[in-house]
Design a protein around this motif. Sequence first.
Motif, PDB file in Angstrom:
ATOM      1  N   ILE A  14       0.633  -1.487  -0.279  1.00 51.88           N
ATOM      2  CA  ILE A  14      -0.316  -0.268  -0.212  1.00 51.88           C
ATOM      3  C   ILE A  14       0.563   1.315   0.010  1.00 51.88           C
ATOM      4  O   ILE A  14       0.698   2.212  -0.954  1.00 51.88           O
ATOM      5  CB  ILE A  14      -0.930  -0.222   0.965  1.00 51.88           C
ATOM      6  N   LEU A  15       1.886   1.077   0.912  1.00 52.70           N
ATOM      7  CA  LEU A  15       2.897   2.331   0.582  1.00 52.70           C
ATOM      8  C   LEU A  15       3.822   2.708  -0.361  1.00 52.70           C
ATOM      9  O   LEU A  15       3.745   3.458  -1.432  1.00 52.70           O
ATOM     10  CB  LEU A  15       3.897   2.232   1.898  1.00 52.70           C
ATOM     11  N   ASN A  16       3.493   1.461  -1.162  1.00 59.85           N
ATOM     12  CA  ASN A  16       4.644   1.763  -2.835  1.00 59.85           C
ATOM     13  C   ASN A  16       3.605   2.230  -3.172  1.00 59.85           C
ATOM     14  O   ASN A  16       3.613   3.487  -4.222  1.00 59.85           O
ATOM     15  CB  ASN A  16       4.705   0.453  -3.208  1.00 59.85           C
ATOM     16  N   GLU A  17       1.750   1.972  -4.074  1.00 62.19           N
ATOM     17  CA  GLU A  17       0.835   2.950  -4.210  1.00 62.19           C
ATOM     18  C   GLU A  17       0.793   4.372  -3.803  1.00 62.19           C
ATOM     19  O   GLU A  17       0.126   5.602  -4.335  1.00 62.19           O
ATOM     20  CB  GLU A  17      -0.237   1.859  -3.996  1.00 62.19           C
ATOM     21  N   ILE A  18       1.228   4.292  -2.486  1.00 64.62           N
ATOM     22  CA  ILE A  18       0.621   5.742  -2.147  1.00 64.62           C
ATOM     23  C   ILE A  18       1.642   6.244  -2.586  1.00 64.62           C
ATOM     24  O   ILE A  18       1.528   7.095  -3.391  1.00 64.62           O
ATOM     25  CB  ILE A  18       1.035   6.080  -0.552  1.00 64.62           C
ATOM     26  N   ILE A  19       3.723   6.151  -2.613  1.00 63.33           N
ATOM     27  CA  ILE A  19       4.635   6.972  -3.126  1.00 63.33           C
ATOM     28  C   ILE A  19       3.824   7.142  -4.822  1.00 63.33           C
ATOM     29  O   ILE A  19       4.359   8.373  -5.268  1.00 63.33           O
ATOM     30  CB  ILE A  19       5.345   5.640  -2.896  1.00 63.33           C
ATOM     31  N   GLN A  20       3.169   6.369  -5.664  1.00 65.61           N
ATOM     32  CA  GLN A  20       3.299   6.434  -6.664  1.00 65.61           C
ATOM     33  C   GLN A  20       1.570   7.182  -7.216  1.00 65.61           C
ATOM     34  O   GLN A  20       1.812   7.565  -8.762  1.00 65.61           O
ATOM     35  CB  GLN A  20       3.069   5.158  -7.638  1.00 65.61           C
ATOM     36  N   HIS A  21       1.248   7.414  -6.520  1.00 67.56           N
ATOM     37  CA  HIS A  21       0.156   8.260  -7.068  1.00 67.56           C
ATOM     38  C   HIS A  21       0.292   9.896  -7.673  1.00 67.56           C
ATOM     39  O   HIS A  21       1.763  11.000  -6.660  1.00 67.56           O
ATOM     40  CB  HIS A  21      -0.718   8.282  -4.993  1.00 67.56           C
ATOM     41  N   PRO A  22      -0.551  10.237  -7.751  1.00 68.62           N
ATOM     42  CA  PRO A  22      -0.497  11.772  -8.538  1.00 68.62           C
ATOM     43  C   PRO A  22      -0.122  12.889  -8.316  1.00 68.62           C
ATOM     44  O   PRO A  22       0.819  13.795  -8.170  1.00 68.62           O
ATOM     45  CB  PRO A  22      -1.257  11.981  -9.933  1.00 68.62           C
TER      46      PRO A  22
END
Length: 233
Positions: A14-22
């Motif tokens: 989930i953290l990885n997805e947060i980091i990639q969020h626009p």
Amino acid sequence: MKFSEELTAAGQPILNEIIQHPFVQGIAEGHLPRAALTFYVGQDFNYLNAFIKVYAAAIQKSQTRADMAIFAKQIDFILNSEIHPHHNFCNVAGVAYESLQHEAQAPGTYLYNEHMYHAARTGDLIDIVAAMTPCPWTYVEIANLLVKEGKNTDQNVFKPWIDFYANIDDPDESLLPQFFGLIDREAEKYDRHRLDQVKEEFLKSCEMEWDFWDQAYYQKRWQFVKPLKQANQ
């Protein structure tokens, strides 16, 4: 493996997805829409008001003054220090911070706040801390990564935001080792089934961290309900 390590390992995707969020990528590159910045500040002011109240609930459920001091210090931090990243976003957006302090809760904010309140009402100390830890954990991880990538340059208008959250990771002062230590200590009291419940609370907060960025970037409001502006908080 410590229970806190189990939690962060489970939350890493989930953290990885947060980091990639626009929105987060916008902080990294120094460019974000004004509407996204103002929406974020209005909702984060609301969220942090709830955070303070949940910290107070954690004090009520603490058994030692040492634990009470951890939460009392964090209340002071939110009231007197965590206004600085808000000011950074407001300065970039060209709006007065005070103008964003009475926004009604957006759906994602409402859900996240109620998730924390539920932990405070029905859970033990470990439930409260598990529900609250993803916020500081993900922010510190984001900021440290952006510093590592060299994104906190003088040319980046969000350098104050990045530096603020990277600097709170001071080994002598950081909240995270204290929270993780508390979680590991309290985890010894519970069986596997109960720890799985705590893990679910932690992961729900991780997902709601992602959703918080998402609702700000796309300004996700109530579609059919027109909530009133908040009174003085």
